[in-house]
Design an enzyme around this catalytic site. Structure first.
Site: not given
Length: 389
Positions: A76, A156, A204-206, A244, A329
């Site tokens: 996102t 999606n 995206s990772a998830h 960070t 979402c």
């Protein structure tokens, strides 16, 4: 906590792979807590090395260079940075002309609406009835002069797949910057940013068995180079995304991408078999239709439509399955799916649509139970409503 339901909502999110958990735990257990920007001592330099090797691993999956990967909090943010950052950086003496489609994720549509409010020209292309964008329509749109085109790879909600290679070629021929939302496809379908002429790509990772809260944006250093940051207060990520970095999450994303690279073919074969078994077992259910084109769909996502039933009631009746109506979402909104609406579905068809999505851990016996549950739920709801087809 133990949940008994069969999980069939992999398009929403995936469980973290065991290999990824191990790599994340290694960071946490080995006191790798240093700030990667603090290069005056080993605590910072060791973590910085981890960050950079992770950057390289993510880049390898899409044939990019390491310095073209910008870490974000997820797809996102990556979509927002790609669209808002490009427009704000490139706009000089005129508004930009931007094109996208009605099947995009809200994290693409809403930033584009914001850019429209700021004076940019934004055009949304309607998909065909199968839920993907006709390349001929894109070609015609590009002929009118477009600075930036944004489209997703895998939808999606229905699993429709856009021809990214062809669209990228069309964009490059016209001098149009091409952004791809690959949140649903990275690590699942082969993507090559060089061969596909991609300038910006959200990752995206998830969605691919990695942790939540981390993603990345590919920024082609030859064709784009720079973006204006969305937030300010530091020079991290080449000044495009200050803050960070979360070392353990980034290491987890790199681990998930390495795993995806090695298992992509095996995963695709498994998902194709799951899809084949499921569709075969439900093909004679009364009143059922499949949204989208089965020949042009990612095998892990199936959109089921029962025009005479209600999706909420179906999901409630299938109390042994974890499935959804569509995009996670959009669950807080009562608005009908903008994707299904743009495909031309009626209100009754939209209201009766649920999404089934498979993953690495889906077993064949899960498919059998799921098909039986769908059948029993639809028959029960028709019985209590006094309707038969």
């Amino acid at each position: 906590m133990s949940i008994k339901k069969i999980y069939l909502d992999y398009a929403s999110t995936t469980p973290i792979a065991e290999e990824v958990k191990t790599d994340i735990k290694s960071v946490l257990d080995n006191d790798l807590f240093g700030n990667p920007s603090s290069l005056d001592h080993e605590y910072g330099s060791l973590v910085n090395e981890l960050i950079e090797s992770s950057r390289t691993d993510v880049a390898k999956l899409i044939n990019a260079d390491g310095d073209e990967i910008i870490w974000t909090s997820g797809a996102t943010e990556a979509n927002n940075l790609a669209l808002m950052g490009f427009a704000e950086f490139k706009m000089k003496d005129r508004p930009l002309r931007i094109a996208s489609s009605f099947i995009e994720h809200k994290s693409v549509i809403e930033p584009l609406m914001e850019l429209k409010q700021k004076g940019h020209s934004v055009e949304f292309i309607a998909p065909n009835h199968d839920g993907y964008i006709d390349p001929d329509v894109i070609s015609t749109t590009l002929d009118n002069g477009v600075d930036l085109l944004s489209c997703m790879h895998i939808n999606n909600e229905v699993g429709s797949t856009n021809d990214i290679a062809l669209i990228g070629s069309l964009c490059r021929d016209k001098g149009t910057v091409f952004h791809v939302d690959a949140a649903q496809s990275n690590g699942k379908l082969s993507l090559d940013v060089r061969e596909n002429n991609i300038d910006l790509m959200s990752l995206s990772a998830h969605k691919v068995y990695g942790p939540k809260g981390v993603g990345a944006l590919f920024v082609n250093h030859e064709t784009v180079g720079r973006l204006k940051p969305l937030i300010f207060g530091g020079g991290q990520e080449r000044g495009m995304r200050p803050g960070t970095l979360a070392t353990h999450q980034i290491v987890g994303m790199a681990s998930a991408f390495r795993l995806a690279k090695s298992s992509m073919q095996k995963d695709h074969i498994h998902l194709s078999k799951c899809r084949e078994l499921f569709l075969e077992s439900i093909k004679d259910i009364e009143g059922l239709k499949i949204n989208g084109d089965p020949k042009n769909a990612y095998p892990g996502i199936i959109s089921l439509c029962f025009p005479d039933l209600n999706a909420d009631s179906l999901i409630f009746a299938m109390d042994d399955l974890a499935v959804s109506k569509g995009s996670a979402c959009a669950t807080d909104s009562d608005e009908p799916s903008h994707v299904l609406k743009s495909m031309g579905l009626s209100q009754a068809e939209i209201n009766g649509t649920i999404r089934i999505s498979f993953g690495r851990k889906t077993l064949h016996q899960d498919i059998e139970r799921a098909s039986s549950s769908v059948r029993a739920a639809s028959e029960h709801l028709r019985l209590v409503s006094g309707e038969t087809l």
